[in-house]
Design an enzyme around this catalytic site. Structure first.
Site, PDB file in Angstrom:
ATOM      1  N   THR A   8      87.883 149.866 137.045  1.00 32.13           N
ATOM      2  CA  THR A   8      87.482 149.935 135.499  1.00 32.13           C
ATOM      3  C   THR A   8      88.165 151.543 134.695  1.00 32.13           C
ATOM      4  OG1 THR A   8      85.390 151.014 136.283  1.00 32.13           O
ATOM      5  CG2 THR A   8      85.520 148.728 135.630  1.00 32.13           C
ATOM      6  N   ASP A  34      81.795 151.460 150.848  1.00 36.74           N
ATOM      7  CA  ASP A  34      82.952 151.441 149.672  1.00 36.74           C
ATOM      8  C   ASP A  34      84.150 152.168 149.754  1.00 36.74           C
ATOM      9  OD1 ASP A  34      83.965 151.078 146.986  1.00 36.74           O
ATOM     10  OD2 ASP A  34      82.414 152.767 146.060  1.00 36.74           O
ATOM     11  N   LYS A  90      75.024 153.080 148.918  1.00 38.15           N
ATOM     12  CA  LYS A  90      76.600 152.881 148.835  1.00 38.15           C
ATOM     13  C   LYS A  90      77.206 154.283 149.464  1.00 38.15           C
ATOM     14  CE  LYS A  90      79.136 153.237 145.096  1.00 38.15           C
ATOM     15  NZ  LYS A  90      80.293 154.140 145.248  1.00 38.15           N
ATOM     16  N   LYS A 129      87.135 150.575 149.611  1.00 32.21           N
ATOM     17  CA  LYS A 129      88.274 149.946 148.817  1.00 32.21           C
ATOM     18  C   LYS A 129      89.538 149.953 149.747  1.00 32.21           C
ATOM     19  CE  LYS A 129      86.334 151.446 144.236  1.00 32.21           C
ATOM     20  NZ  LYS A 129      85.343 152.390 144.967  1.00 32.21           N
ATOM     21  N   ASP A 185      95.956 147.794 152.184  1.00 31.85           N
ATOM     22  CA  ASP A 185      96.781 148.101 153.018  1.00 31.85           C
ATOM     23  C   ASP A 185      97.297 146.601 153.683  1.00 31.85           C
ATOM     24  OD1 ASP A 185      98.351 149.474 155.035  1.00 31.85           O
ATOM     25  OD2 ASP A 185      97.073 150.945 155.073  1.00 31.85           O
ATOM     26  N   ARG A 215      73.798 158.394 139.589  1.00 33.75           N
ATOM     27  CA  ARG A 215      73.069 159.440 138.739  1.00 33.75           C
ATOM     28  C   ARG A 215      71.793 159.286 138.259  1.00 33.75           C
ATOM     29  NH1 ARG A 215      78.625 161.283 136.268  1.00 33.75           N
ATOM     30  NH2 ARG A 215      78.858 158.856 136.677  1.00 33.75           N
TER      31      ARG A 215
HETATM   32  O1  C5P Z   1      76.212 157.690 138.726  1.00 33.12           O
HETATM   33  P1  C5P Z   1      76.557 156.496 138.563  1.00 33.12           P
HETATM   34  O2  C5P Z   1      75.411 155.446 138.251  1.00 33.12           O
HETATM   35  O3  C5P Z   1      77.614 156.703 137.324  1.00 33.12           O
HETATM   36  O4  C5P Z   1      77.455 156.070 139.873  1.00 33.12           O
HETATM   37  C1  C5P Z   1      78.242 155.009 139.877  1.00 33.12           C
HETATM   38  C2  C5P Z   1      78.707 154.562 141.177  1.00 33.12           C
HETATM   39  O5  C5P Z   1      79.490 153.320 141.270  1.00 33.12           O
HETATM   40  C3  C5P Z   1      79.765 155.673 141.525  1.00 33.12           C
HETATM   41  O6  C5P Z   1      79.663 155.751 143.050  1.00 33.12           O
HETATM   42  C4  C5P Z   1      80.928 155.110 141.034  1.00 33.12           C
HETATM   43  O7  C5P Z   1      82.123 155.801 141.923  1.00 33.12           O
HETATM   44  C5  C5P Z   1      80.933 153.857 141.520  1.00 33.12           C
HETATM   45  N1  C5P Z   1      81.691 152.801 140.339  1.00 33.12           N
HETATM   46  C6  C5P Z   1      81.755 153.105 139.218  1.00 33.12           C
HETATM   47  N2  C5P Z   1      82.692 152.224 138.386  1.00 33.12           N
HETATM   48  C7  C5P Z   1      83.279 151.368 138.856  1.00 33.12           C
HETATM   49  C8  C5P Z   1      83.279 151.223 140.365  1.00 33.12           C
HETATM   50  C9  C5P Z   1      82.427 152.171 141.202  1.00 33.12           C
HETATM   51  O8  C5P Z   1      80.919 153.886 138.584  1.00 33.12           O
HETATM   52  N3  C5P Z   1      84.104 150.516 138.255  1.00 33.12           N
END
Ligand code: C5P
Length: 237
Positions: free
Chosen positions: A123, A59, A32, A61, A64, A216
């Site tokens: 979220t 990603d 992503k 999003k 527009d 992460r």
């Molecule tokens: O590091 P982590 O596993 O928390 O990363 C989750 C990824 O998903 C990040 O790129 C974050 O921006 C994205 N994301 C999220 N929650 C959402 C939508 C996207 O954590 N509701």
């Protein structure tokens, strides 16, 4: 077997992103690229991964007017992305325009159309924040309403938090892709970072997730490939 793990390349530079992709290729289902890396490094990072045969979820999003979103989705299609997303709040006409653009651009350039999915309610929003924007219905009802609207627009699915996944799956049926971030615990590292509502990889898939976005727990692990393989083994069956 389809690998459900999509790794969020939440890093600053092209070099770091390509290094991670090289380390993880073959052990995960795709990568992503979000607005941070895209804004810093531009479309060449998308092309670089697509040329290596990687599935790229762009990603950005889009939200527009329909013509602008359609032309942006067409541009993403030409870059060779595998999945792209838009905000469902942009409305039915905008989402239909996005889907049509993906298919038309793919046909014109002899490519496979990307999956076009929708973000429902971010979220990071809670009921009070939603109310501030003038939306006074229950947050979960709004999520389900926008998921159904995405389905009506013939989009391929939605992004959803783990706690929304089961309700969307039951409302929108088996063919609708649900992409779920917020994955922690179980086979993934337990440290929550800034995620509040998390679910383990196996539980998220049991709740109906089609793909898991994991950042992460993989990219910050001492050995990212080992971390990815452990999560993949827990869910890809
Ligand atoms: O590091 P982590 O596993 O928390 O990363 C989750 C990824 O998903 C990040 O790129 C974050 O921006 C994205 N994301 C999220 N929650 C959402 C939508 C996207 O954590 N509701």
């Amino acid at each position: 077997m389809l690998n459900k793990i999509l790794v969020a390349l939440d890093v600053e530079s092209r070099a770091e992103a390509l290094g991670l992709a090289d380390a993880l290729r073959g052990s995960v289902g795709g990568f992503k690229i979000g607005s941070r890396l895209f804004t810093a490094e531009g479309p060449s990072i998308v092309r670089a991964l697509a040329e290596r045969g990687d599935r790229v979820f762009l990603d950005l999003k889009f939200h527009d007017i329909p013509n602008t979103v359609a032309t942006a989705v067409a541009a993403a299609t030409q870059l060779g992305v595998w999945m792209v997303n838009v905000h469902a709040a942009g409305g039915l006409v905008m989402m239909r325009a996005a889907r049509t653009a993906a298919h038309d651009a793919a046909e014109a350039h002899k490519l496979t159309p990307p999956l076009v999915i929708a973000v429902t309610v971010l979220t990071s929003m809670n009921q009070a924040a939603l109310r501030e924007t003038g939306i006074i219905i229950d947050l979960m009802d709004q999520v389900l309403r926008l998921a159904e609207l995405a389905k009506e627009a013939q989009l391929d699915g939605v992004v959803a938090s783990p706690r929304e996944t089961a309700a969307i799956r039951s409302r929108c049926g088996p063919g609708f892709a649900i992409v779920t971030p917020g994955i922690r615990g179980g086979a993934a590292a337990a440290s929550k970072d800034d995620q509040e509502r998390t679910m383990s990889p196996a539980d998220a898939v049991a709740a109906g997730a089609s793909y898991l976005v994991v950042g992460r727990p993989i990219i910050a692990a001492p050995n990212p490939r080992e971390a990815a393989e452990k999560i993949a083994a827990a869910v890809n069956r």
